[in-house]
Write a protein that holds these residues in place. Structure first.
Motif, PDB file in Angstrom:
ATOM      1  N   ILE A 297       0.387   7.754  16.790  1.00  0.00           N
ATOM      2  CA  ILE A 297       1.039   6.788  16.744  1.00  0.00           C
ATOM      3  C   ILE A 297       2.100   6.357  15.249  1.00  0.00           C
ATOM      4  CG2 ILE A 297       1.376   3.966  17.226  1.00  0.00           C
ATOM      5  CD1 ILE A 297       0.980   6.059  19.588  1.00  0.00           C
ATOM      6  N   GLN A 298       1.381   6.160  13.927  1.00  0.00           N
ATOM      7  CA  GLN A 298       1.824   6.672  12.633  1.00  0.00           C
ATOM      8  C   GLN A 298       3.147   7.561  12.773  1.00  0.00           C
ATOM      9  OE1 GLN A 298      -1.954   6.434  10.125  1.00  0.00           O
ATOM     10  NE2 GLN A 298      -2.830   5.234  11.168  1.00  0.00           N
TER      11      GLN A 298
ATOM     12  N   ARG B 174      -3.392  11.682   4.805  1.00  0.00           N
ATOM     13  CA  ARG B 174      -2.242  11.968   5.882  1.00  0.00           C
ATOM     14  C   ARG B 174      -1.249  11.261   5.988  1.00  0.00           C
ATOM     15  NH1 ARG B 174      -6.097  14.959  10.442  1.00  0.00           N
ATOM     16  NH2 ARG B 174      -3.860  15.863  10.373  1.00  0.00           N
ATOM     17  N   THR B 175      -1.983  10.174   6.448  1.00  0.00           N
ATOM     18  CA  THR B 175      -0.878   8.902   6.628  1.00  0.00           C
ATOM     19  C   THR B 175       0.058   9.154   5.184  1.00  0.00           C
ATOM     20  OG1 THR B 175      -2.456   7.544   7.578  1.00  0.00           O
ATOM     21  CG2 THR B 175      -0.604   6.459   6.740  1.00  0.00           C
ATOM     22  N   ALA B 176       0.399   9.302   4.224  1.00  0.00           N
ATOM     23  CA  ALA B 176       0.890   8.680   2.951  1.00  0.00           C
ATOM     24  C   ALA B 176       1.384  10.312   3.760  1.00  0.00           C
ATOM     25  CB  ALA B 176       0.158   9.230   1.681  1.00  0.00           C
TER      26      ALA B 176
ATOM     27  N   GLN C 169       2.500   5.458  -1.248  1.00  0.00           N
ATOM     28  CA  GLN C 169       1.573   4.938  -1.731  1.00  0.00           C
ATOM     29  C   GLN C 169       0.086   4.330  -1.397  1.00  0.00           C
ATOM     30  OE1 GLN C 169       2.571   0.554  -4.520  1.00  0.00           O
ATOM     31  NE2 GLN C 169       0.758   1.633  -5.497  1.00  0.00           N
ATOM     32  N   VAL C 170      -0.959   4.853  -1.465  1.00  0.00           N
ATOM     33  CA  VAL C 170      -2.656   4.292  -0.270  1.00  0.00           C
ATOM     34  C   VAL C 170      -2.692   3.522  -2.320  1.00  0.00           C
ATOM     35  CG1 VAL C 170      -4.503   4.888   0.128  1.00  0.00           C
ATOM     36  CG2 VAL C 170      -2.731   6.541   0.258  1.00  0.00           C
ATOM     37  N   VAL C 171      -3.545   1.988  -1.030  1.00  0.00           N
ATOM     38  CA  VAL C 171      -4.097   1.188  -1.772  1.00  0.00           C
ATOM     39  C   VAL C 171      -4.956   0.677  -0.827  1.00  0.00           C
ATOM     40  CG1 VAL C 171      -1.646  -0.131  -2.819  1.00  0.00           C
ATOM     41  CG2 VAL C 171      -2.295  -0.390  -0.703  1.00  0.00           C
ATOM     42  N   SER C 172      -6.538   0.500  -1.331  1.00  0.00           N
ATOM     43  CA  SER C 172      -7.426  -0.107  -0.603  1.00  0.00           C
ATOM     44  C   SER C 172      -8.005  -2.005  -1.822  1.00  0.00           C
ATOM     45  CB  SER C 172      -8.882   0.751  -0.852  1.00  0.00           C
ATOM     46  OG  SER C 172      -7.650   2.045  -0.032  1.00  0.00           O
TER      47      SER C 172
ATOM     48  N   VAL D 127      -1.642   2.046   3.585  1.00  0.00           N
ATOM     49  CA  VAL D 127      -0.479   3.747   2.745  1.00  0.00           C
ATOM     50  C   VAL D 127       0.838   2.563   2.748  1.00  0.00           C
ATOM     51  CG1 VAL D 127       0.542   5.174   2.921  1.00  0.00           C
ATOM     52  CG2 VAL D 127      -1.719   4.973   3.615  1.00  0.00           C
ATOM     53  N   VAL D 128       1.456   2.772   1.773  1.00  0.00           N
ATOM     54  CA  VAL D 128       2.444   1.684   1.712  1.00  0.00           C
ATOM     55  C   VAL D 128       3.969   2.491   1.530  1.00  0.00           C
ATOM     56  CG1 VAL D 128       3.651  -0.284   0.311  1.00  0.00           C
ATOM     57  CG2 VAL D 128       1.568  -0.566   0.469  1.00  0.00           C
ATOM     58  N   GLY D 129       4.823   2.502   2.454  1.00  0.00           N
ATOM     59  CA  GLY D 129       5.872   3.772   1.845  1.00  0.00           C
ATOM     60  C   GLY D 129       7.159   2.792   1.733  1.00  0.00           C
TER      61      GLY D 129
END
Length: 249
Positions: free
Chosen positions: A188-189, A217-219, A230-233, A242-244
């Protein structure tokens, strides 16, 4: 409380308190306790979940919003401005969209493929926005193409082979469509990322909740779609987003 504790409810005392407050009388209380003992998620028994300080309606068979997803709301709200066009895709109960709209006035749209979830989301979002039923972007008004400033998505990301490893509360009482993300958890992603640039304004943002393990992998999916990623946690909430960003602002 003893019945809840015997059924393995870790927070039996707190659950008993909530059930007592919710029940109109002894007969209703007994029925609610029995449904909980039978494995129904507490939120579905109560009919609501606490999320970002809101009471979100949750009907039986509807995905229960997780506390970790509050981090997704925080990130989305930080990127939105008053009047921003915000889309909550795979909205489930509408918890994310409702929570963003509670923080600042936005032009909110939401969509989900599950009719039960859509009914729930319409109650939770109410006058704060519009909720559509259908597969991903398909039911959204075409006039939103190129206008979306924040596209927030809590899509299913559990790999098919791991769904049976989830707690019974989830795999038996929440819709499979809200849990199963396909063979690698990214089906779905992948679809969301591929079409996102056509819906976003230049400088607009796509945010997807995922797991720490899957985040790289999402990034990559974002980058292949032409988005800067960008990956933020958040350790406290155990949340990963994950922010695109669509170039060209």
């Amino acid at each position: 409380m003893s019945s809840l504790r015997a059924a393995g409810c870790v927070f039996a005392e707190e659950e008993a308190r909530l059930l007592l407050l919710a029940a109109a009388g002894p007969a209703e209380l007994s029925g609610m306790v029995q449904r909980r003992v039978d494995g129904l998620p507490l939120e579905q028994v109560l009919g609501w979940a606490e999320f970002c300080g809101l009471r979100i309606a949750v009907d039986p068979g509807v995905f229960v919003p997780r506390r970790r997803t509050e981090f997704l709301v925080e990130q989305a709200a930080s990127l939105a401005e008053p009047g921003s066009v915000v889309v909550d895709l795979c909205c489930g109960s509408g918890a994310v969209g409702a929570a963003v709209a509670a923080r600042l006035p936005v032009e909110l749209y939401a969509a989900d493929v599950d009719p039960a979830a859509v009914r729930c989301a319409r109650r939770n979002i109410a006058d704060a926005g519009e909720v559509f039923e259908g597969d991903l972007y398909r039911p959204l008004p075409t006039g939103l193409c190129g206008r979306v400033e924040v596209l927030v998505v809590n899509a299913p990301y559990v790999p098919t082979g791991e769904v049976d490893l989830m707690p019974p509360e989830a795999r038996l009482h929440e819709p499979q469509v809200a849990l199963d993300g396909g063979a690698d958890g990214l089906d779905i992603q992948r679809r969301v990322a591929d079409e996102a640039p056509g819906w976003l304004v230049p400088g607009g943002h796509l945010l997807i909740e995922t797991s720490r393990r899957q985040a790289p992998r999402t990034a990559e999916l974002f980058e292949r779609a032409g988005l800067l990623s960008q990956v933020v946690s958040c350790d406290e909430l155990d949340g990963t987003v994950v922010v695109g960003t669509k170039p060209g602002a």
